[in-house]
Write an enzyme that holds these catalytic residues in place. Structure first.
Site, mmCIF file in Angstrom:
data_model
loop_
_atom_site.group_PDB
_atom_site.id
_atom_site.type_symbol
_atom_site.label_atom_id
_atom_site.label_comp_id
_atom_site.label_asym_id
_atom_site.label_seq_id
_atom_site.Cartn_x
_atom_site.Cartn_y
_atom_site.Cartn_z
ATOM 1 N N SER A 1 60.955 41.314 -45.663
ATOM 2 C CA SER A 1 60.641 40.171 -45.072
ATOM 3 C C SER A 1 60.487 39.921 -43.500
ATOM 4 O O SER A 1 62.007 39.442 -43.667
ATOM 5 C CB SER A 1 61.216 38.816 -45.924
ATOM 6 O OG SER A 1 60.865 37.787 -45.353
ATOM 7 N N GLU B 1 70.017 43.523 -50.838
ATOM 8 C CA GLU B 1 70.935 42.532 -51.612
ATOM 9 C C GLU B 1 70.112 41.139 -52.360
ATOM 10 O O GLU B 1 70.310 40.008 -52.970
ATOM 11 C CB GLU B 1 71.819 41.531 -50.909
ATOM 12 C CG GLU B 1 71.161 40.297 -50.129
ATOM 13 C CD GLU B 1 70.519 41.070 -48.591
ATOM 14 O OE1 GLU B 1 70.051 40.248 -47.898
ATOM 15 O OE2 GLU B 1 70.188 42.210 -48.250
ATOM 16 N N HIS C 1 66.080 44.049 -47.475
ATOM 17 C CA HIS C 1 67.306 42.916 -48.352
ATOM 18 C C HIS C 1 67.186 43.506 -50.008
ATOM 19 O O HIS C 1 66.988 43.166 -50.824
ATOM 20 C CB HIS C 1 66.525 41.581 -48.504
ATOM 21 C CG HIS C 1 66.709 40.895 -46.793
ATOM 22 N ND1 HIS C 1 67.812 40.017 -46.401
ATOM 23 C CD2 HIS C 1 65.896 40.513 -45.845
ATOM 24 C CE1 HIS C 1 67.997 39.716 -45.100
ATOM 25 N NE2 HIS C 1 65.930 39.842 -45.351
ATOM 26 N N LYS D 1 53.397 40.050 -41.384
ATOM 27 C CA LYS D 1 54.187 39.657 -41.822
ATOM 28 C C LYS D 1 54.232 41.173 -42.807
ATOM 29 O O LYS D 1 53.705 40.741 -43.677
ATOM 30 C CB LYS D 1 54.770 38.934 -42.173
ATOM 31 C CG LYS D 1 56.137 38.612 -42.928
ATOM 32 C CD LYS D 1 56.458 37.097 -43.354
ATOM 33 C CE LYS D 1 57.856 36.901 -44.193
ATOM 34 N NZ LYS D 1 57.986 35.256 -44.213
ATOM 35 N N CYS E 1 68.954 43.820 -41.794
ATOM 36 C CA CYS E 1 67.519 43.065 -41.444
ATOM 37 C C CYS E 1 67.524 43.135 -40.131
ATOM 38 O O CYS E 1 67.568 44.276 -39.323
ATOM 39 C CB CYS E 1 66.908 42.439 -42.435
ATOM 40 S SG CYS E 1 65.351 41.801 -42.162
ATOM 41 N N ARG F 1 57.574 28.194 -49.972
ATOM 42 C CA ARG F 1 58.403 26.488 -49.022
ATOM 43 C C ARG F 1 57.294 27.351 -48.424
ATOM 44 O O ARG F 1 56.446 26.415 -47.896
ATOM 45 C CB ARG F 1 59.713 27.829 -48.959
ATOM 46 C CG ARG F 1 60.263 26.869 -47.738
ATOM 47 C CD ARG F 1 61.085 27.694 -47.210
ATOM 48 N NE ARG F 1 61.051 29.146 -46.053
ATOM 49 C CZ ARG F 1 60.912 29.859 -46.086
ATOM 50 N NH1 ARG F 1 62.559 29.329 -45.882
ATOM 51 N NH2 ARG F 1 60.513 30.796 -44.942
#
Length: 301
Positions: A192, A237, A235, A163, A142, A249
């Site tokens: 992200s 992972e 990502h 985004k 990333c 969040r």
């Protein structure tokens, strides 16, 4: 893959509960083999979560891995206890004269900053220089991929209006390249980020090959000619709930955040997220370890 870590690493208990084989130092010493020496430069704020994710991703080949956790010395982490860093992490000055089989550079939430404005950019560039001479192959993730592409190849990033947030369908472009062996024609990847890398500059660079890309997020898996540097702009992972936690969040903070794409059933955040990328993530990391680390690295480092 048996992963060698310190016996009291908190991530060890979590992974053992998932039936992932974690080997402590005492047992590793008793085995008469040379493990692969891999460094994880963990730039993520929540380091324990990243430790779990990376160890899980590395756990699918029979090779023993001796994993070293590396932190940035010139930056104070605000989200991980200093006691955890002191106990389980080392710094670059302590390993700069060693050689390693593999190296992983994680992402970091730094898309809003120019690379040169980041407080630890000088230290990071010294580490990236080190990987070119003292490491067999380096895996960038990333923001770590964006930083590596910028530093090694001069490929810039730029701000984007919306985004890139969700699970995106990727098309494999080169099935015969060993890194992509075992991949289907298409796979899914969590992404992200609030910035993008110059896609045309990547494709025009003769030293780089785009191995997989998506319509929405552009090149996702990129590799140099020799496989010494691998760049993954997403990502693979991530856990099932990583984007869920990030979304909730940001919602709690009152930030302008949309529901992650292709993630919740019927785009309903109240429902359990669907896990659609784990098998290909395992294949990606296993291929990297096998074909670009184990098959190439010398027995005597």
């Amino acid at each position: 893959m048996p992963i060698k870590v310190q016996s009291d690493l908190p991530a060890k208990a979590v992974l053992e509960s998932e039936n992932i084989f974690i080997m402590d130092e005492n047992r590793a010493i008793s085995q008469d083999i040379r493990p692969l020496k891999i460094v994880l430069l963990n730039l993520m704020p929540l380091k324990n979560e990243t430790e779990i994710q990376i160890i899980r991703a590395l756990s699918n080949t029979p090779l023993q891995v001796d994993l070293t956790f590396l932190r940035i010395a010139s930056h104070i982490s605000k989200n991980t206890p200093q006691s955890h860093l002191n106990q389980f992490y080392t710094t670059f000055d302590k390993i700069k004269d060693q050689k390693f089989d593999g190296f992983i550079i994680t992402g970091a939430p730094l898309e809003d900053y120019a690379f040169e404005d980041i407080d630890y950019w000088d230290e990071l560039t010294r580490i990236m220089d080190f990987t070119q001479t003292n490491v067999t192959s380096t895996f960038h993730i990333c923001w770590g991929a964006q930083a590596g592409l910028y530093y090694h190849y001069g490929i810039p990033t730029y701000e984007i209006d919306k985004k890139i947030f969700g699970i995106y369908k990727q098309k494999v472009l080169h099935h015969k390249v060993p890194l992509m062996r075992g991949f289907d024609d298409y796979f899914w990847c969590p992404i992200s980020r609030r910035s993008d890398t110059d896609r045309d500059a990547i494709k025009k660079n003769e030293n780089l090959t785009v191995l997989a890309e998506s319509k929405e997020a552009g090149p996702t898996i990129i590799m140099d000619k020799e496989g010494k540097n691998v760049f993954v702009t997403g990502h693979m992972e991530y856990d099932r709930v990583t984007l869920d936690l990030e979304y909730k969040r940001d919602m709690a903070k009152g930030l302008d955040i949309e529901v992650p794409e292709n993630y919740y059933p019927e785009d309903d955040p109240r429902r359990k997220p669907e896990l659609s990328w784990r098998a290909h993530a395992n294949t990606l990391y296993t291929n990297w370890i096998n074909y670009y680390v184990y098959q190439i690295t010398p027995y005597v480092l």
